[in-house]
Scaffold this motif. Sequence first.
Motif, short mmCIF file in Angstrom:
data_model
loop_
_atom_site.label_atom_id
_atom_site.label_comp_id
_atom_site.label_asym_id
_atom_site.label_seq_id
_atom_site.Cartn_x
_atom_site.Cartn_y
_atom_site.Cartn_z
N VAL A 114 12.69 -4.88 40.98
CA VAL A 114 11.76 -5.49 40.25
C VAL A 114 10.44 -6.44 40.80
N GLY A 115 9.32 -6.17 40.22
CA GLY A 115 8.25 -6.85 40.79
C GLY A 115 7.14 -6.43 39.91
N VAL A 116 5.80 -6.93 40.19
CA VAL A 116 4.52 -7.02 39.30
C VAL A 116 3.88 -5.82 39.80
N ASN A 117 3.59 -4.95 38.79
CA ASN A 117 2.77 -3.72 38.89
C ASN A 117 3.30 -2.67 39.62
N ALA A 118 4.96 -2.73 39.62
CA ALA A 118 5.59 -1.75 40.39
C ALA A 118 5.24 -1.59 41.96
N GLY A 119 4.83 -2.93 42.45
CA GLY A 119 4.58 -3.01 43.71
C GLY A 119 3.25 -2.14 44.18
N ILE A 120 2.47 -1.79 43.30
CA ILE A 120 1.38 -0.81 43.81
C ILE A 120 0.39 -1.88 44.54
N ASP A 121 -0.07 -1.28 45.73
CA ASP A 121 -1.31 -2.14 46.41
C ASP A 121 -2.69 -1.49 46.38
N ARG A 122 -3.42 -2.47 46.07
CA ARG A 122 -4.97 -1.85 45.94
C ARG A 122 -5.74 -2.22 47.32
N SER A 123 -5.05 -2.79 48.30
CA SER A 123 -5.78 -2.98 49.63
C SER A 123 -5.17 -2.37 50.72
N ASN A 124 -5.93 -2.16 51.60
CA ASN A 124 -5.62 -1.55 53.15
C ASN A 124 -5.18 -0.21 52.53
N VAL A 125 -6.06 0.59 51.99
CA VAL A 125 -5.81 1.94 51.40
C VAL A 125 -7.27 2.61 51.84
N PRO A 126 -7.50 2.99 53.06
CA PRO A 126 -8.86 3.76 53.17
C PRO A 126 -8.94 4.92 52.64
N GLY A 127 -9.99 5.26 51.88
CA GLY A 127 -10.27 6.52 51.40
C GLY A 127 -9.54 6.64 49.98
N HIS A 128 -8.63 5.70 49.70
CA HIS A 128 -8.04 5.95 48.33
C HIS A 128 -8.30 4.57 47.49
N ASP A 129 -7.69 4.61 46.30
CA ASP A 129 -7.70 3.52 45.42
C ASP A 129 -6.38 2.82 45.34
N LEU A 130 -5.21 3.65 45.47
CA LEU A 130 -3.76 2.90 45.41
C LEU A 130 -2.90 3.19 46.66
N LEU A 131 -2.05 2.45 46.72
CA LEU A 131 -1.08 2.63 47.53
C LEU A 131 0.29 2.52 47.13
N LEU A 132 1.19 3.54 46.72
CA LEU A 132 2.52 3.16 46.01
C LEU A 132 3.52 3.02 46.76
N LEU A 133 4.56 2.26 46.50
CA LEU A 133 5.62 2.09 47.37
C LEU A 133 6.41 3.44 47.83
N PRO A 134 7.08 3.40 48.63
CA PRO A 134 7.88 4.58 49.20
C PRO A 134 8.93 5.05 48.04
N GLU A 135 8.98 6.13 47.72
CA GLU A 135 9.94 6.70 46.74
C GLU A 135 11.48 6.24 46.96
N ARG A 136 11.91 6.26 48.07
CA ARG A 136 13.29 5.76 48.43
C ARG A 136 13.34 5.24 49.71
N PRO A 137 12.98 3.78 49.75
CA PRO A 137 12.94 3.28 50.97
C PRO A 137 14.04 3.14 51.67
N SER A 138 15.19 3.29 51.37
CA SER A 138 16.21 3.16 52.18
C SER A 138 16.50 4.57 52.89
N ASP A 139 16.08 5.88 52.44
CA ASP A 139 15.89 7.07 53.05
C ASP A 139 14.63 6.82 53.83
N SER A 140 13.69 6.22 53.67
CA SER A 140 12.72 6.15 54.74
C SER A 140 13.05 5.41 56.01
N ALA A 141 13.87 4.33 55.70
CA ALA A 141 14.37 3.56 56.81
C ALA A 141 15.54 4.38 57.62
#
Length: 251
Positions: A106-133
Amino acid sequence: MELFAVPDLPEIREGDDLGALIDDRVDLRPDDVVCVASTVVSKVEGRAFDLDDFPAGPRAREIAARLSEISGDEKDPRFAQAVLEESTEVIMDAPFLLTESRFGHVGVNAGIDRSNVPGHDLLLLPERPSDSAERIRSGLSADRVLVTDTCGRPFRHGQRGVAIGWAGMAPARDWRGEADRDGRELGVTVESVADELAAAANLVAGEGDGGTPVVVVRDFEWGDHGEHDAHFRDVDGDLIRQAVRGWEFDE
């Protein structure tokens, strides 16, 4: 316990082998905890998008219009659409969007980031972070990995590090059944170790253009305690969420 940043990581791009990049730059030990910022995990997994990838529907346009009116700043309905698509529940839609992500955070704006995204507008959180880990862990000499993010906390200013995914360890240490210093049995204490380590790592990682995305925690000992797998509260037992659901913003 010691914490240090992994040095000299390059700009991370989609498809990079993040585990190999980390392992090549530091002599890891099996019991290290490797804390990886969700930003670089998302980049590797191709989670960078443009606003035009999210054509706004009626609900997104309604939300953006109301938030624009409240804040006095123009809000892009395409951003609201991205938040809606990344969420399973909109818990609060004014004066900001508070949502539950598809993996339970649970977080603000579904954790979507608008910084540190060269060449794009948005960076979404990983879909399944524990699988990523788990994928990162498979390429490391260390046995434990946390995927971290930053978010605020009710009743306090500022942001701090939190864990949104983990592998090789439970997220919480269970003290229930143990005794306090006066011999009283602990009945409710479950310590969110994953969040505590993530917050400590964030102190070392830093923020802004001087930040580093990977921090190693060394010589952390779990101790003779039980493990607890719960990290995100079940909806039925989350009294704060239930209260916020019934609250309406009064302009």
